[in-house]
Design an enzyme around this catalytic site. Sequence first.
Site, PDB file in Angstrom:
ATOM      1  N   GLN A 127       0.801  -0.683  -0.063  1.00 18.64           N
ATOM      2  CA  GLN A 127       0.030   0.079  -0.005  1.00 18.64           C
ATOM      3  C   GLN A 127       1.016   0.865   0.107  1.00 18.64           C
ATOM      4  O   GLN A 127       2.118   1.376   0.805  1.00 18.64           O
ATOM      5  CB  GLN A 127      -0.554   0.527   1.485  1.00 18.64           C
ATOM      6  CG  GLN A 127      -1.717   1.416   1.038  1.00 18.64           C
ATOM      7  CD  GLN A 127      -3.012   1.612   2.697  1.00 18.64           C
ATOM      8  OE1 GLN A 127      -2.295   1.729   3.639  1.00 18.64           O
ATOM      9  NE2 GLN A 127      -4.108   1.495   2.362  1.00 18.64           N
ATOM     10  N   TYR A 173      -7.394  10.575   5.270  1.00 16.98           N
ATOM     11  CA  TYR A 173      -5.518  10.336   4.560  1.00 16.98           C
ATOM     12  C   TYR A 173      -6.305  11.440   2.829  1.00 16.98           C
ATOM     13  O   TYR A 173      -7.064  11.298   2.633  1.00 16.98           O
ATOM     14  CB  TYR A 173      -5.017   9.589   4.450  1.00 16.98           C
ATOM     15  CG  TYR A 173      -4.672   9.140   6.053  1.00 16.98           C
ATOM     16  CD1 TYR A 173      -3.716  10.068   7.427  1.00 16.98           C
ATOM     17  CD2 TYR A 173      -6.129   8.032   6.688  1.00 16.98           C
ATOM     18  CE1 TYR A 173      -3.705   9.489   8.126  1.00 16.98           C
ATOM     19  CE2 TYR A 173      -5.209   7.749   8.206  1.00 16.98           C
ATOM     20  CZ  TYR A 173      -4.709   8.162   8.666  1.00 16.98           C
ATOM     21  OH  TYR A 173      -4.404   7.652   9.971  1.00 16.98           O
ATOM     22  N   ARG A 221      -7.709   2.083  -3.112  1.00 20.56           N
ATOM     23  CA  ARG A 221      -8.276   1.529  -1.621  1.00 20.56           C
ATOM     24  C   ARG A 221      -9.454   2.879  -1.574  1.00 20.56           C
ATOM     25  O   ARG A 221      -8.745   4.340  -1.048  1.00 20.56           O
ATOM     26  CB  ARG A 221      -6.969   1.172  -0.476  1.00 20.56           C
ATOM     27  CG  ARG A 221      -8.510   0.268   0.968  1.00 20.56           C
ATOM     28  CD  ARG A 221      -7.218   0.052   1.677  1.00 20.56           C
ATOM     29  NE  ARG A 221      -8.033  -0.699   2.861  1.00 20.56           N
ATOM     30  CZ  ARG A 221      -7.489  -0.991   4.198  1.00 20.56           C
ATOM     31  NH1 ARG A 221      -7.450  -0.738   4.898  1.00 20.56           N
ATOM     32  NH2 ARG A 221      -8.996  -1.911   4.708  1.00 20.56           N
ATOM     33  N   CYS A 336     -11.377  -5.821  20.469  1.00 20.16           N
ATOM     34  CA  CYS A 336     -11.506  -5.062  21.574  1.00 20.16           C
ATOM     35  C   CYS A 336     -11.986  -3.802  21.728  1.00 20.16           C
ATOM     36  O   CYS A 336     -11.668  -3.145  20.893  1.00 20.16           O
ATOM     37  CB  CYS A 336      -9.653  -5.123  22.469  1.00 20.16           C
ATOM     38  SG  CYS A 336      -8.752  -6.902  22.130  1.00 20.16           S
TER      39      CYS A 336
END
Length: 358
Positions: A127, A173, A221, A336
């Site tokens: 990536q 981003y 992506r 979690c």
Amino acid sequence: MIHISMYLRFDVIVYIICDTYHIEMGYACMVKVSDEIIIRGKKIKNRIVMPPMVCFSFKGDNGGMYGEQYVDHYTKRAKGGTGLIIVQATPVAGAAEQLGVWSDEQMKPLEKIAQNCHSYGSTVMMQLSCGDVDINELSQEQIHKMQSDCIAAAARAIQAGFDGVEYHFVHGYTLCRFLDPTFNQRNDCYGGALENRMRFLMEIMEQIRDAVGEEAIVSVRMGGNIPDVAGAIDVVKAFEELGIDLLHVSFGMKEPVGDVPAEFKCSTIVFNGSEIKKHVTIPVIAVSEIFTAEQANFLIENDYVDFAAVGRGIYADENWANKVLAKEPIRQCRNCGGSIRKCLWFTDHTKCPAKKIS
Ligand SMILES: Cc1cc2nc3c(=O)[nH]c(=O)nc-3n(C[C@H](O)[C@H](O)[C@H](O)COP(=O)(O)O)c2cc1C
Ligand code: SF4
């Protein structure tokens, strides 16, 4: 005997190989998680993907570069049967002795990662990331520099032995900001209409192909919500026309909220990926909260998407793919705190509870 069905889109040929059983039984060719797929002549041995995930608490060699700990991490996931490994967000430019893919010194461990993944039969991509920059503040010269860094980085990744590259247009981003009309406030040729918001990639696509050759996979992506699913569908259709080989659908500027149909056993982000697949002929990877074999089978066997990317699940159990294919129990990711943001691999992977009991 095998049956080969073929989608043809411009220069991309994707073969899906189905076993004769399903054809003889009169089913439409049902694809399974264990089925291989060929993209740009590269065989991906099954439909399980390790998505890009930065290993924040790893120690690099020679300062901040990739090193043995990374080589070991990716090698184990290849040995564990993962069909396609996408190595974490790797900057296309930066300062000396940083993790990235712009200098000769950085290449040795990357070559080793590619070699080791191949030795276990995994396909491996990198990536490529343009960091966390406010695109509304960039001059056109800075954009052009970023574009040439993206091309050079792709060439280096392929030289290092990677099978392809994935451009990071997600998660709020830099490159994601170009695409999203709510963030992109530029009033030059990089802002406004869709054609302008896509211009960054549009201008360099041909040069990327020249730099990486005909056999490298070029993937994007992107978010399935730019800013919504309808906006994302416009973008993916245009990306497909540009010659992208593979789409990896996550989220754009923000994580989507919203219900999915009761029978859909996965997250909203995955559902958006399945909606997007209806509008393109190139293969689509879905990601987010796919933890179980049941979910992966559901997605692939019902043709919702072409690949299931399993992030924290493969962090928690590097043998996730082999175990799922062998119908063995996996070491479960505990999800979690009920949120990706609470995953301890952001801070200290040694505290991951799934790893501790092994
Ligand atoms: C520690 C960590 C690091 C990540 N790093 C990246 C990254 O480098 N690039 C990227 O596009 N997504 C990154 N992600 C997002 C993952 O690729 C994936 O989309 C996300 O974890 C959801 O999938 P999961 O529910 O299977 O974990 C990261 C996620 C985690 C937990
Ligand atoms: S820290 Fe928790 S959420 Fe992250 S991989 Fe380990 S078990 Fe899963």
